[in-house]
Design an enzyme around this catalytic site. Structure first.
Site, PDB file in Angstrom:
ATOM      1  N   HIS A 198      -0.087  -3.029   5.105  1.00 57.61           N
ATOM      2  CA  HIS A 198       0.312  -1.396   3.878  1.00 57.61           C
ATOM      3  C   HIS A 198      -1.332  -1.458   3.546  1.00 57.61           C
ATOM      4  O   HIS A 198      -1.968  -2.792   2.745  1.00 57.61           O
ATOM      5  CB  HIS A 198       0.581  -1.060   2.611  1.00 57.61           C
ATOM      6  N   CYS A 236      -1.713   4.244   6.033  1.00 56.83           N
ATOM      7  CA  CYS A 236      -0.577   5.445   4.652  1.00 56.83           C
ATOM      8  C   CYS A 236      -2.394   5.934   4.695  1.00 56.83           C
ATOM      9  O   CYS A 236      -3.155   5.348   4.482  1.00 56.83           O
ATOM     10  CB  CYS A 236      -0.513   3.545   3.536  1.00 56.83           C
ATOM     11  N   HIS A 263       2.763   6.399   7.570  1.00 52.40           N
ATOM     12  CA  HIS A 263       2.963   6.831   6.316  1.00 52.40           C
ATOM     13  C   HIS A 263       2.437   8.275   5.936  1.00 52.40           C
ATOM     14  O   HIS A 263       0.945   7.826   6.066  1.00 52.40           O
ATOM     15  CB  HIS A 263       2.515   6.015   4.714  1.00 52.40           C
ATOM     16  N   ASP A 308       5.989  10.496   2.886  1.00 55.45           N
ATOM     17  CA  ASP A 308       5.450   9.762   1.830  1.00 55.45           C
ATOM     18  C   ASP A 308       5.650  10.591   0.966  1.00 55.45           C
ATOM     19  O   ASP A 308       6.337  11.205  -0.116  1.00 55.45           O
ATOM     20  CB  ASP A 308       3.987   8.867   1.794  1.00 55.45           C
ATOM     21  N   HIS A 309       5.088   9.675  -0.759  1.00 61.98           N
ATOM     22  CA  HIS A 309       5.638  10.285  -1.941  1.00 61.98           C
ATOM     23  C   HIS A 309       4.739  11.954  -1.819  1.00 61.98           C
ATOM     24  O   HIS A 309       4.535  12.631  -1.100  1.00 61.98           O
ATOM     25  CB  HIS A 309       4.107   9.825  -2.888  1.00 61.98           C
ATOM     26  N   TYR A 322       9.652   9.238  -5.212  1.00 64.79           N
ATOM     27  CA  TYR A 322      10.281   9.202  -4.328  1.00 64.79           C
ATOM     28  C   TYR A 322      11.778   9.910  -4.289  1.00 64.79           C
ATOM     29  O   TYR A 322      13.281   9.549  -3.858  1.00 64.79           O
ATOM     30  CB  TYR A 322      10.725   7.948  -3.997  1.00 64.79           C
TER      31      TYR A 322
HETATM   32  C1  DNO Z   1       4.553   3.243  -2.517  1.00 67.80           C
HETATM   33  C2  DNO Z   1       4.015   2.480  -1.409  1.00 67.80           C
HETATM   34  C3  DNO Z   1       3.859   0.728  -1.479  1.00 67.80           C
HETATM   35  C4  DNO Z   1       4.400  -0.078  -0.322  1.00 67.80           C
HETATM   36  C5  DNO Z   1       3.591  -1.148  -0.413  1.00 67.80           C
HETATM   37  C6  DNO Z   1       3.807  -2.297   1.020  1.00 67.80           C
HETATM   38  O1  DNO Z   1       4.685   4.038  -2.615  1.00 67.80           O
HETATM   39  O2  DNO Z   1       3.487   3.229  -0.189  1.00 67.80           O
HETATM   40  O3  DNO Z   1       4.176   0.081  -2.197  1.00 67.80           O
HETATM   41  O4  DNO Z   1       5.831   0.253   0.075  1.00 67.80           O
HETATM   42  O5  DNO Z   1       2.540  -1.583  -0.766  1.00 67.80           O
HETATM   43  O6  DNO Z   1       3.983  -3.978   0.858  1.00 67.80           O
END
Ligand code: DNO
Length: 351
Positions: A198, A236, A263, A308-309, A322
């Site tokens: 990531h 991401c 992501h 994602d978020h 989340y």
């Molecule tokens: C945040 C996530 C990160 C991710 C880590 C992977 O929302 O995308 O915390 O899980 O960095 O190790």
């Protein structure tokens, strides 16, 4: 493209049943949260997690994350024990059908924001990052609790760890990262496991700690260290996209064969080193989600994505970024874009 959704285990108010009801949902992304960082994930715990997810009618193909012990990042002599454990965890996960492991190599802190509950104009709330506010925080003295922070750190433990990082600059961190990759990737090659790092979030140094996974240059360096295809990336979009220097469609075209996990989320850049996490829709933020997904289609992307978020909407209360509602809207938007792009591509651009 395989749609997936992050689930934080039994304590997550977003249940597997709810997740399954999102159209097009294929796989869960989760982890084992009660094994201390650095210890082996035993087969019994993995088998129980896989069973729980499969009983809910979903698959468990992606782990996010198997955390990397700080001694590995620091290059301490004890790293060899933690590396052996990490390799055993990879073997155990492969045995239970896990295909991709997402991880990061950020010192001390994972992702960071300055506000987790910022009210947007429509009265939804979002996570935001403002550099000046982060510069005013002092992790050594203040009682900060942010999403990526390991809540098990005591104040003394955290200060000691920050002291240990005093001699670790970006070059040293790269050296320790290369040592990590050279230890684990041969095991991945043996058991067919795809590692997906990531990016650092945000993709620049914070609190004086180096951050090295920030864009295309980092990817080139990683491939040079370890060319195996199993040495791959979690692209991401919201993390890399916070830096306008990162051209996401170009990154996907160039490195897409190693993008084992993507992501998908949008952000709105509000100033230099400042951004808000907007809704997924292109017109809500600074990233063109259509162009990003078109690049994925062009390279024949067939691996895992997750929305994602999300913002907090419709009165939902939950884990920052989340909740269920806005991430489910994100998944549906992503599925819609993908269907249109895919049908158009198959019709030779004439659909
Ligand atoms: C945040 C996530 C990160 C991710 C880590 C992977 O929302 O995308 O915390 O899980 O960095 O190790």
């Amino acid at each position: 493209m395989k749609m997936s959704f992050r689930w934080y285990g039994d304590s997550d108010p977003v249940t597997l049943e709810y997740i399954r009801q999102i159209p097009g949902m294929y796989s869960i992304v989760s982890a084992i949260y009660d094994i201390p960082v650095g210890e082996v994930w035993d087969e019994g715990s993995i088998a129980a997690l896989v069973k729980k997810v499969e009983d809910a009618g979903l698959k468990l193909d992606v782990i996010e994350s198997v955390p990397v012990h700080e001694d590995i990042k620091l290059g301490k002599p004890s790293r060899d024990r933690y590396l052996a454990n990490y390799c055993q965890t990879i073997r155990n996960l492969a045995k239970y059908g896990i295909k991709v492991i997402c991880y990061n190599f950020m010192p001390v802190f994972d992702w960071l924001r300055s506000d987790l509950d910022y009210k947007l104009d429509d009265n939804s709330s979002a996570l935001i990052f403002r550099q000046a506010e982060v510069d005013a925080m002092n992790p050594r003295t203040s009682d900060l609790s942010l999403p990526g922070w390991d809540s098990s750190y005591t104040k003394d433990g955290l200060n000691k760890l920050l002291d240990e990082y005093k001699d670790i600059d970006a070059d040293k961190l790269w050296e320790n990262f290369a040592y990590f990759l050279n230890a684990i990737i041969p095991v991945c090659d043996e058991v067919d496991m795809k590692m997906a790092i990531h990016p650092d979030d945000p993709p620049w140094p914070i609190f004086g700690l180096p951050r090295i996974i920030t864009g295309a240059d980092s990817y080139d360096k990683m491939i040079e260290i370890c060319p195996s295809i199993n040495n791959g990336f979690t692209v991401c979009t919201g993390s890399l996209g916070a830096s306008p220097a990162n051209d996401l469609p170009a990154i996907i075209r160039k490195y897409g064969d190693r993008a084992h996990f993507i992501h998908l989320r949008n952000i709105k850049i509000t100033d230099d080193h400042c951004f808000e996490e907007s809704a997924h829709l292109s017109s809500c933020g600074s990233l063109d989600m259509y162009e990003i997904m078109k690049a994925m289609s062009e390279i024949g992307f067939d691996m895992y994505v997750r929305p994602d978020h999300g913002r907090m909407i419709w009165g939902e209360k939950g884990r920052p970024g989340y909740g269920l509602f806005d991430r489910a809207l994100g998944a549906t938007y992503i599925n819609g874009l993908w269907e249109a792009i895919d049908k158009n591509a198959k019709a030779g651009g004439k659909a």
